[in-house]
Write an enzyme that holds these catalytic residues in place. Structure first.
Site, PDB file in Angstrom:
ATOM      1  N   LYS A 163       0.791  -1.528  -0.154  1.00 36.08           N
ATOM      2  CA  LYS A 163      -0.026  -0.192  -0.353  1.00 36.08           C
ATOM      3  C   LYS A 163       0.789   1.221   0.181  1.00 36.08           C
ATOM      4  CE  LYS A 163      -3.870   1.670   2.918  1.00 36.08           C
ATOM      5  NZ  LYS A 163      -4.652   2.229   4.198  1.00 36.08           N
ATOM      6  N   SER A 238      -9.402   1.233   3.008  1.00 36.83           N
ATOM      7  CA  SER A 238      -8.394   1.821   1.642  1.00 36.83           C
ATOM      8  C   SER A 238      -7.318   1.369   1.458  1.00 36.83           C
ATOM      9  CB  SER A 238      -7.419   3.444   3.103  1.00 36.83           C
ATOM     10  OG  SER A 238      -7.046   2.578   3.371  1.00 36.83           O
ATOM     11  N   SER A 262      -9.786  -1.347   6.699  1.00 33.02           N
ATOM     12  CA  SER A 262      -9.271  -0.865   5.372  1.00 33.02           C
ATOM     13  C   SER A 262      -8.394  -2.045   5.037  1.00 33.02           C
ATOM     14  CB  SER A 262      -8.171   0.448   5.986  1.00 33.02           C
ATOM     15  OG  SER A 262      -9.400   1.668   5.576  1.00 33.02           O
TER      16      SER A 262
END
Lengths: 576, 576
Positions: A163, A238, A262
Site C-alpha cells: 500500500k 483504504s 481498511s
C-alpha cells in the site's frame, strides 16, 4: 455510475455535522493540476509495453459491463502455463521452490510482474510501478542464493506489494492527497525495511482513497480501483489497490493497513483474504501520515493474500525473524506462536447476523447461512450473538477518529484545495464532525471504549467463545462512492480484536440474492441503513465475492488465523 | 517540621498555573470531619492490643529525633527469634517452607501480622488492618494443604500487603480523598483477585497521599507515613504505606502502583526494592479511581519487596499462573520469561549522573559513584549518559497528566471541600495546570512522547546498551511535604521503560554527604532545583537509605529484574 436521486438527497441530508467550507479551493487546486498530470504520466510510462495487453474492449465499457477480469485472465490464457503455476502458488510453495533451487527469484518475479501489470490494466490498482528495481533485486537474491547456497531470509524472492502508505525511502508518500505530492520520504517505514531484509521483492505500490478515509478507493490523483471480479464495483478501501492486486494474483501477498476496516474491506470486496492483527504486532513506524499521536483507536498494518498459509507466513516471518521491537518501541516483543489448526468440532462460535446498525444484503445473508450450516454439520457449536452496544461502539469510534474536529484533515486538504470526493465529506461528518473535543472528553470516550472491550472480552471468556463470526460489511463490494457503513469492521478496531476476512468461495448470484417480500417490510433504523439498502441491486452485483469475518480475543491472533484456516479448509477454498 | 521561609516564598512563587479557587471549602468540609474521625477510630481499634508495644518515647519525639525504628526492632528484640526468622525470609523461602510442611500459613501469618503492627505504630503505614480475616484465610490455607497435600498456588500462605488503591470488595476505596470515604467497592480489583487465587493472605491496606498525587504521603484522612530508618523523613509516595511496611518487614511483598514514580519513590525512600513493570503486564482493572481513559502516560501496578527474588516471584507467579489477560483485555498475554542472572562483566550500562533538570544531593552522588566503581571493577562497560531532552520529557508527562485542566481532580476535591496539602497544590500547578487541552493538543503531546520513546529506544539498540542506571530521585528520602521533583522517575513512565529501584545497602552519613565548595557555586537551572537543593540538609538526613534505579527497554522487564539481581548480588545486599 450515477447515484439515484433519492439516495443523493438522503446522503446530503445526513451531512449535518461538519462545516465543509475551508477545504476546497478551486483556484489553489489549479496549480496542482500539472503535478497530478505529471504523476499520471510517470505511472503510465512505467508500464512496460511488452507486458501490457490490448484490452478486449475499452476500459470504460468493461467497467460498465461489470467485466470479470479474473475469469478473462484464465479464459484468454493471458499467462503461460508456467506463469500461472508460479503466480497461483502460495508464498510457502514459492519460497520452498526457490530455496530448493527449482525456481529462481527472477523467474518468480517476472511472472508476478506480468500478472501485476494485467491487474493494473483492469483494476487501476497501482500508483507506482518500478519493475526494473524489482528485477534488479530478484537478480541480487539469486546471486546471493548461488553464492551462499541458502536464502537470505524466510521471504527470499517473494514478490510483495505495498500500500502506498507503507513508505519507501526516496519515493513520494501521498496517501491519496494532492498536497502531499511533494512529500518525498526520508526513510523506509520499519515494516518495509523488515520485509526487505527478510528477502521480499518490491515492485509496486498500490492505490488508496483520499487520506485513506474510505472503504472505497477515490482520490484526485489516480482515481478509483475496481473489483477484479466485477469491474463495476469497488475494490474496497483504504488498501484499495492491495485488494484488487492480490485478488488478481499480482503479488504473493500485500501489506495493507486498517483503522476502521481498511485491510478487511478491500479483501472482502476484491476477493482475497485479509488479516487485521491486534495492535502493536506489526510496526506502523514511519508510514506516511503516521505518528499523529491519535492512540484511542489505532491503525495497524497487516497482510492480504489468497491463502491463509500466506497470512501465517507473513505474520510468522515478520514477527519471529523480523523482530519489529528492535526497530520500534511501539511493537511488542511477542513471538508468533505456532498454533495447530483446530478441529471444527471443537469450536464454539458466536455468529452475528445483524449488528443492529445496518442489516445485511441478501448475498451476505446467504453466505453466512451456508457457512454456518457447514460449520454446524461439522460439529461446531454455534451461538446466535447480537453484538451488545454496537451503535455505541460505532459512534464512539467515529467520534474518537474525529475528536480533533478534523483539524488535521482540514490542514491536509486545504493545503491543496483539492475537491473532496463525496465519501470524504461523509467521513468528515462522522462522529461529531468538526466539534473539537477536549482532552477530557477524549478520555471519557476512551473510558467508554475500555468498558466495551471489557464487556466483549468477559463475554468470550465466560462463555468460552473461540471466535465471533459475522459479515465483514453489510454488503458485497458496492459500487464506487457508495460505501457508507463501517460498523461491521470498526467494532473490532475499537475492541482491538484480531480479525480475519476470509473468502467463502461463494459469489453474488442475481437470481438467488434478492430481497424477499419480508425484507421489503423492514423499517429503516437510520438514514445510513436506508442508503446502504438502496445501493444494493441484484442485477449489477453479479460475481461479487462473498466474504465473512472471523474475530478473536485481543492478542490471540494466532488462534484467529488457525481458526480461519480450519474454516477455509472446511469450505474447500483453494487458491488455484 | 517548618519549611524555611525562603523555600516557602519560592514555592508560592512557582504556583502560577492553576487557579486554586473552587477546590477547598471549609464549611463543606466540616460535615466530613465526623466521618474522618470515625475512620481513624476504626483504624485505631483494629490494632490488637496484645500485639502493640509501648513506644520507647512518644511518637512525636521519635519523629523529631529521626528515630531508626528498624534498628530498634532488632536491638530491642521486638520479635522472637523464630518470628525474625520467618519475617526475614524471602517469599520463595517462605513458600518452600510452607510447601514442605515445615511452617504453617498461620505461623507465618502471625509473625508478619505482629511485625506489621509494629511497622504501623512507628510509621503510620496502614489505613486498614483486618488481621482476623488474614488469620482466617491462613487457617483455610493450612486446611487446604493438610487435606490435599499440596499448596493452592505459587503464593500459598504469603502475606501480601496492598496499597489501598488496589480495591477489595466491600471495603472503602478512597485513595486519600475525603470525598470517597463513602465509596464502597463492588468488586475486587483484578490484581487482588489474582493474588488471592494464587494463595496470598491479605490483612493490611496501606497509606497514600491525597488522590495519589505526591511522591510523599500526606492526606486528610490518616496523615503522613514515615521512613522507618529515620522517622523524620517521608516514606515516599504514592505507595507510601507499602514502602514503609515492606522496608520494615511487615509483609513479604506489597503491591504498589506507579504513574510518575509511585512504586519507586517509596521503595527508594523507605529502604526496599520496587519494580515498575512495563505497562499492561500487571492488570489495573478495577483499582480505585482507575479507568479514567487517560492513556497517554498510564499507571501500572507492581511489587515492592526486600529481595529481588521476591520481585521475580511476584511477577512470575502473577503473570504465568495468574494469566491476567483472562480477566482484563488491557493485559498482555505475554509470559514471564526465565532470564538468567547476567554476568556483570557482560553488561553495558549507561549511567545518568545528572538529568539536566535537578542535580542530585551528595548521598545520591556518593551512592552512584560507589556502585559504578564496583560495576567497573567487576568488568561492566560504563557509558556516561545525559538523558536527551529530559526537561521536554518531564514537561510533556506533566502536561499530559493535567491535560484535562485538572477537571477530574477539581470534581474529586470540591466534592468534600477538603484542604489541599501543599504538594497537591504543587501537582495541580504542574504542566499547564488548569489549561484545558484539546484532543488535538493531547495528540501532539502523544506524538512528542512517541518521538522520545523512539529516540531512547534507538539509542539503546544502536549502542547495545543493556540498562540505564541512575538516581531514583535527586535526593534520599526528603522531609515530608518537600518532594517537588519527579524527573528521575517520570522519564521512565513517559518512555514506558521497566524500572527497578534497588537498595545499594548504603545510608546517608552526615559527615560524608555534604555539599562541597564547588557544589555551592552551582547556578540553579530552575526554581524547582533550588527548592530541592534547599530541602537537603546533611544533619537531619542520617540513615536515609541510598537507592538507585535500573531501567531497560520496553517489555524487557525480565532482563531488568535479572540485571538488578546481578547488581544487588555484587553489592552484597542481603535481606537479613
Amino acid at each position: 455510475m450515477p447515484i439515484d436521486p433519492h439516495s443523493e438527497a438522503l446522503f446530503q441530508s445526513l451531512l449535518v455535522n461538519d462545516d465543509l467550507t475551508g477545504y476546497e479551493d478551486a483556484e489553489k487546486f489549479q496549480k496542482w493540476i500539472p503535478e497530478i498530470e505529471a504523476y499520471r504520466q510517470r505511472l503510465a510510462d512505467s508500464i512496460p509495453q511488452q507486458l501490457a495487453i490490448e484490452l478486449p474492449k475499452p476500459i470504460d465499457t468493461l467497467i460498465e459491463e461489470g467485466f470479470d477480469s479474473i475469469e478473462y485472465l484464465y479464459d484468454a490464457k493471458l499467462l503461460s502455463c508456467h506463469e500461472f503455476e508460479i503466480t497461483d502458488s502460495s508464498g510457502p510453495v514459492v519460497y520452498n521452490k526457490i530455496a530448493s533451487g527449482e525456481w529462481t527469484s527472477v523467474e518468480v518475479f517476472k511472472a508476478f510482474a506480468k500478472r501485476a501489470v494485467l491487474a493494473h490494466q483492469f483494476t487501476n490498482c497501482a500508483v507506482e510501478l518500478f519493475l526494473d528495481e524489482g528485477l534488479k533485486r530478484a537478480k541480487e537474491l539469486d546471486e546471493y542464493y548461488n553464492a551462499n547456497g541458502k536464502t537470505i531470509g524466510p521471504l527470499h524472492g517473494i514478490p510483495i506489494s505495498l500500500k502506498e502508505h507503507v513508505a519507501l525511502k526516496g519515493r513520494i508518500g501521498h496517501i491519496g492527497c494532492v498536497s502531499l505530492l511533494d512529500n518525498i520520504m526520508e526513510k523506509d517505514s520499519v515494516t518495509a525495511k523488515i520485509l526487505y531484509d527478510l528477502g521480499a521483492v518490491f515492485y509496486i505500490r498500490t492505490n488508496e482513497p483520499q487520506a485513506l478515509l474510505h472503504l472505497d478507493s477515490g482520490n484526485n490523483i489516480t482515481g478509483f480501483t475496481k473489483c477484479p471480479y466485477n469491474l463495476l464495483l469497488s475494490s474496497g478501501g483504504s488498501s484499495s489497490g492491495e485488494g484488487a492486486l492480490v485478488a488478481f494474483g499480482g503479488s504473493v501477498m500485500g501489506v495493507g493497513s486498517d483503522i476502521g476496516g481498511s485491510i478487511r474491506s478491500p479483501a472482502a470486496f476484491s476477493g482475497c483474504h485479509g488479516f487485521r492483527p491486534t495492535s502493536r504486532r506489526i510496526s506502523g513506524r514511519g508510514v506516511v501520515g503516521g505518528e499523529s499521536g491519535q492512540e484511542s483507536v489505532v491503525g495497524v498494518l497487516g497482510p492480504l493474500a489468497r491463502t491463509i498459509e500466506d497470512i501465517n507466513l507473513f505474520m510468522k516471518a515478520y514477527i519471529n525473524s523480523g523482530e519489529p521491537w528492535q526497530l520500534d518501541p511501539w511493537s511488542l516483543p511477542m513471538k508468533w506462536r505456532d498454533v495447530e489448526t483446530p478441529k471444527v468440532s471443537n469450536l464454539k462460535i458466536a455468529v452475528v447476523r445483524d449488528d443492529g446498525v445496518v442489516r445485511v444484503s441478501p448475498p451476505i445473508r446467504r453466505g453466512l447461512n451456508e457457512v454456518v450450516a457447514k460449520l454446524q454439520k461439522a460439529g461446531a457449536k454455534i451461538i446466535e450473538f447480537t453484538p451488545p452496544k454496537a451503535q455505541l461502539a460505532y459512534d464512539t469510534a467515529m467520534t474518537l477518529y474525529n475528536a480533533d474536529g478534523n483539524k488535521e484533515l482540514r490542514e491536509l486538504f486545504s493545503a491543496s484545495g483539492e475537491p473532496l470526493p463525496r465519501l470524504t465529506k461523509w467521513y468528515l461528518n462522522a462522529g461529531k464532525g468538526t466539534k473539537e473535543h477536549t482532552a477530557y472528553e477524549n478520555r471519557e470516550l476512551n473510558a467508554t471504549r475500555d468498558r466495551l472491550r471489557e464487556e466483549y472480552s468477559d463475554f468470550m471468556v465466560e462463555h468460552k467463545i473461540d471466535f465471533i463470526l459475522g459479515p465483514a460489511y453489510n454488503n458485497v463490494a458496492p459500487k464506487t462512492e457508495q460505501v457508507y457503513n463501517e460498523s461491521y469492521t470498526i467494532l473490532y478496531n475499537l475492541l482491538d480484536f484480531p480479525s480475519l476476512v476470509f473468502q467463502t468461495g461463494l459469489r453474488q448470484d442475481p437470481k438467488l440474492d434478492v430481497w424477499t417480500e419480508e425484507d421489503k417490510k423492514h423499517k429503516y433504523r437510520s438514514g445510513m441503513e436506508e442508503l446502504e439498502d438502496r445501493s444494493y441491486n441484484p442485477e449489477t452485483f453479479k460475481n461479487a465475492p462473498i466474504a465473512l469475518q472471523l474475530s478473536g480475543r485481543r492478542y490471540f491472533d494466532e488462534e484467529v488465523v488457525a481458526g480461519g484456516k480450519a474454516i477455509v479448509d472446511l469450505l474447500k477454498i483453494h487458491s488455484t
